[in-house]
Structures are given as C-alpha cells and as structure tokens.
Design an enzyme around this catalytic site. Sequence first.
Site, PDB file in Angstrom:
ATOM      1  N   SER A  54      59.590  24.716  -5.762  1.00 19.14           N
ATOM      2  CA  SER A  54      59.833  24.962  -4.337  1.00 19.14           C
ATOM      3  C   SER A  54      60.358  23.682  -3.710  1.00 19.14           C
ATOM      4  O   SER A  54      59.734  22.630  -3.827  1.00 19.14           O
ATOM      5  CB  SER A  54      58.555  25.403  -3.620  1.00 19.14           C
ATOM      6  OG  SER A  54      58.831  25.601  -2.245  1.00 19.14           O
ATOM      7  N   VAL A  59      57.224  16.421  -4.718  1.00 21.57           N
ATOM      8  CA  VAL A  59      57.894  16.111  -5.985  1.00 21.57           C
ATOM      9  C   VAL A  59      59.267  16.775  -6.033  1.00 21.57           C
ATOM     10  O   VAL A  59      60.258  16.158  -6.439  1.00 21.57           O
ATOM     11  CB  VAL A  59      57.027  16.525  -7.198  1.00 21.57           C
ATOM     12  CG1 VAL A  59      57.772  16.288  -8.502  1.00 21.57           C
ATOM     13  CG2 VAL A  59      55.708  15.759  -7.199  1.00 21.57           C
ATOM     14  N   CYS A  60      59.351  18.018  -5.584  1.00 18.90           N
ATOM     15  CA  CYS A  60      60.634  18.729  -5.583  1.00 18.90           C
ATOM     16  C   CYS A  60      61.634  18.055  -4.648  1.00 18.90           C
ATOM     17  O   CYS A  60      62.822  17.942  -4.965  1.00 18.90           O
ATOM     18  CB  CYS A  60      60.428  20.184  -5.171  1.00 18.90           C
ATOM     19  SG  CYS A  60      59.351  21.114  -6.274  1.00 18.90           S
ATOM     20  N   SER A  61      61.147  17.599  -3.526  1.00 22.67           N
ATOM     21  CA  SER A  61      61.994  16.902  -2.562  1.00 22.67           C
ATOM     22  C   SER A  61      62.532  15.608  -3.165  1.00 22.67           C
ATOM     23  O   SER A  61      63.732  15.316  -3.080  1.00 22.67           O
ATOM     24  CB  SER A  61      61.185  16.622  -1.294  1.00 22.67           C
ATOM     25  OG  SER A  61      61.964  15.952  -0.345  1.00 22.67           O
TER      26      SER A  61
END
Length: 165
Positions: A54, A59-61
């Site tokens: 997501s 972490v995804c960002s």
Amino acid sequence: MTQVTFKHNPVTLVGTERKVGDKAPNFTVVNRDLEEVTLHDYDGKVRLISVVPSIDTSVCSTQTRKFNEEASNLDNTVVLTISVDLPFAQKKWCAAEGLPNAITLSDHRDLSFGEAYGVVMKELRLLARSVFVVNAAGEIVYTEVVPEGSDHPNYEAAIEAAKKA
C-alpha cells in the site's frame, strides 16, 4: 514458491513465480487517470517494477520515493510502482509527496500483475513487497520478493541491475 510474512504472519503467495531469465509476462493495470496500462506500453525501455502492499505506508512511501529518485539518473529506464491501492489514493499520495511524475499503477481490478508475477498475498488481497527489473528486450534480469512485508527491498541491487540492463 517463495515464503513471505506480513507483519510476521505467514501468507500464501498466489500466481506464477518469476525468475531471472523468464520472458516478462504482459499485464493490464490502471493509471491514476483510470486508463488501462500494460507492460508493453513501455517496450524498448528498461522497466524497474517496484511493488508495494500500500503506497500510503512508511516503507512503501520510502520505496517509491527512493526508486524514483535513483532511477531518474538512468537512461532509458522507467519506474513503475504497482499496488492494489485505488488510483485516486495513488494520485493523492503523489501530490502530497511532491512526486507528480511518478508512475503509479493500480492492480485493484483483477490482480493481473500480481497473479502474472506470483506476488498476490491470498489472505490479504494485497501485493507482496517485491522488485522486478525487465530489460528493453522484455527479459526479467532481477527479482526480489522481500521475505517480510514490512522490510525494505535491496535498493542498491535493484538499481545496479537496472543500470546493467
């Protein structure tokens, strides 16, 4: 099949596991403007496919920002960030993060990408954190499925693979 966990709980990956040397299978996803996009739309370019569960998590960002910043220095390379987030959420994230040129693609409709690359987490209907590098000829030259969903991928190895592709 690669074993992964998400928040330290085992999850089942669904789809066809991909390996270095495989021909990259085509897939259909949706961009932020709700237009269909395929892998073949980027034929002739090196494609660094950054897969996140997501986009709106830390972490995804970081993963999305880091790959976009690093790859901007590479010739003939495009970064495709794929998640099952709705296109509207991806668009909002890009605006908030100051990355209007980042290519975010949504696999929310039918998991075309996730199943073709073996990264659908069955129990969560999310994509496992992973990275694939596809050379200009359409061959997979790098794969990483991160064993724990909250961990970072190996940024350096993926960028190096894209440079060599």
